[in-house]
Write a protein that holds these residues in place. Sequence first.
Motif, mmCIF file in Angstrom:
data_model
loop_
_atom_site.group_PDB
_atom_site.id
_atom_site.type_symbol
_atom_site.label_atom_id
_atom_site.label_comp_id
_atom_site.label_asym_id
_atom_site.label_seq_id
_atom_site.Cartn_x
_atom_site.Cartn_y
_atom_site.Cartn_z
ATOM 1 N N TYR A 41 0.832 -1.205 0.000
ATOM 2 C CA TYR A 41 0.000 0.000 0.000
ATOM 3 C C TYR A 41 0.867 1.257 0.000
ATOM 4 C CZ TYR A 41 -2.823 3.865 1.568
ATOM 5 O OH TYR A 41 -3.405 5.102 1.662
ATOM 6 N N GLU A 45 0.156 1.931 -3.759
ATOM 7 C CA GLU A 45 -1.245 2.322 -3.827
ATOM 8 C C GLU A 45 -1.576 3.629 -3.107
ATOM 9 O OE1 GLU A 45 -3.158 -1.179 -2.352
ATOM 10 O OE2 GLU A 45 -3.021 -2.186 -4.278
ATOM 11 N N SER A 46 -0.696 4.110 -2.262
ATOM 12 C CA SER A 46 -1.007 5.319 -1.495
ATOM 13 C C SER A 46 -1.073 6.562 -2.385
ATOM 14 C CB SER A 46 0.010 5.526 -0.374
ATOM 15 O OG SER A 46 1.302 5.737 -0.899
ATOM 16 N N ASN A 48 -2.510 6.724 -5.333
ATOM 17 C CA ASN A 48 -3.818 6.781 -5.990
ATOM 18 C C ASN A 48 -4.854 6.152 -5.063
ATOM 19 O OD1 ASN A 48 -6.010 6.791 -7.669
ATOM 20 N ND2 ASN A 48 -4.916 5.952 -9.438
ATOM 21 N N GLU A 49 -5.422 6.961 -4.197
ATOM 22 C CA GLU A 49 -6.363 6.477 -3.183
ATOM 23 C C GLU A 49 -7.645 5.935 -3.820
ATOM 24 O OE1 GLU A 49 -6.774 5.663 0.875
ATOM 25 O OE2 GLU A 49 -5.073 6.506 -0.184
ATOM 26 N N GLU A 50 -8.087 6.542 -4.920
ATOM 27 C CA GLU A 50 -9.301 6.081 -5.596
ATOM 28 C C GLU A 50 -9.138 4.655 -6.111
ATOM 29 O OE1 GLU A 50 -12.329 7.512 -5.831
ATOM 30 O OE2 GLU A 50 -11.496 9.014 -4.466
ATOM 31 N N PHE A 52 -7.105 2.438 -4.905
ATOM 32 C CA PHE A 52 -7.067 1.596 -3.706
ATOM 33 C C PHE A 52 -8.484 1.300 -3.221
ATOM 34 C CE2 PHE A 52 -7.005 1.513 1.018
ATOM 35 C CZ PHE A 52 -6.364 0.295 1.188
ATOM 36 N N ILE A 53 -9.325 2.322 -3.168
ATOM 37 C CA ILE A 53 -10.710 2.147 -2.719
ATOM 38 C C ILE A 53 -11.443 1.176 -3.642
ATOM 39 C CG2 ILE A 53 -12.941 3.331 -2.506
ATOM 40 C CD1 ILE A 53 -11.359 5.783 -1.478
ATOM 41 N N SER A 93 -4.641 2.904 5.200
ATOM 42 C CA SER A 93 -4.835 4.200 4.572
ATOM 43 C C SER A 93 -4.727 5.361 5.552
ATOM 44 C CB SER A 93 -6.207 4.234 3.897
ATOM 45 O OG SER A 93 -6.469 5.517 3.409
ATOM 46 N N GLN A 95 -6.824 7.513 6.199
ATOM 47 C CA GLN A 95 -7.557 8.688 5.728
ATOM 48 C C GLN A 95 -9.025 8.520 6.084
ATOM 49 O OE1 GLN A 95 -6.902 9.804 1.675
ATOM 50 N NE2 GLN A 95 -4.693 9.492 1.808
ATOM 51 N N THR A 98 -11.445 7.890 3.140
ATOM 52 C CA THR A 98 -11.391 6.507 2.663
ATOM 53 C C THR A 98 -12.158 5.603 3.606
ATOM 54 O OG1 THR A 98 -9.243 6.899 1.653
ATOM 55 C CG2 THR A 98 -9.831 4.618 2.081
#
Length: 159
Positions: A41, A45-46, A48-50, A52-53, A93, A95, A98
């Motif tokens: 992550y 992936e960190s 592009n959070e979208e 990842f979601i 994450s 966040q 998220t």
Amino acid sequence: MKAVSVKEIKTALSHHSQDELIKICLQLSKFKKENKELLTYLLFESENEELFIESVKKEIDEQFENVNTKTYYFIKKSVRKILKILKKYIRYSKQIETEVTLLIYFCQKLQSFNPSIQKNTVLLNIYNRELTTIKKKVLLLHEDLQYDYGLEIKKLETT
């Protein structure tokens, strides 16, 4: 062996070179699957959070498809397992946005699940607990986001 505090680890890591830190991270990733997932992550992936979601949502979908619906006992076990996996990804994450997005998605999936969770107290309690968590987290967000997520929460509460 007793584990030392985070402060002591931070101090010790500051005394190592970049190559030594890389070796330490790689060695850490070999011991536990969660360590490897967290490193994945953080490294990939960190940014592009979208994305990842979306990947977490796909995994939730797959998990819900594999739920054994013969008895509510198996459904409860599966839902708890899905929630445990979801909370793990949320911890990666850190966040709030998220977290709220993923918990709302989980509640939507749980609400539309067949057989209905309304017939089982434990599943209903899990649903209500997560809804309460969402409401608390939404208060920490920006006003515009609070409004948007507030609409989603009202949809979850009315059905």
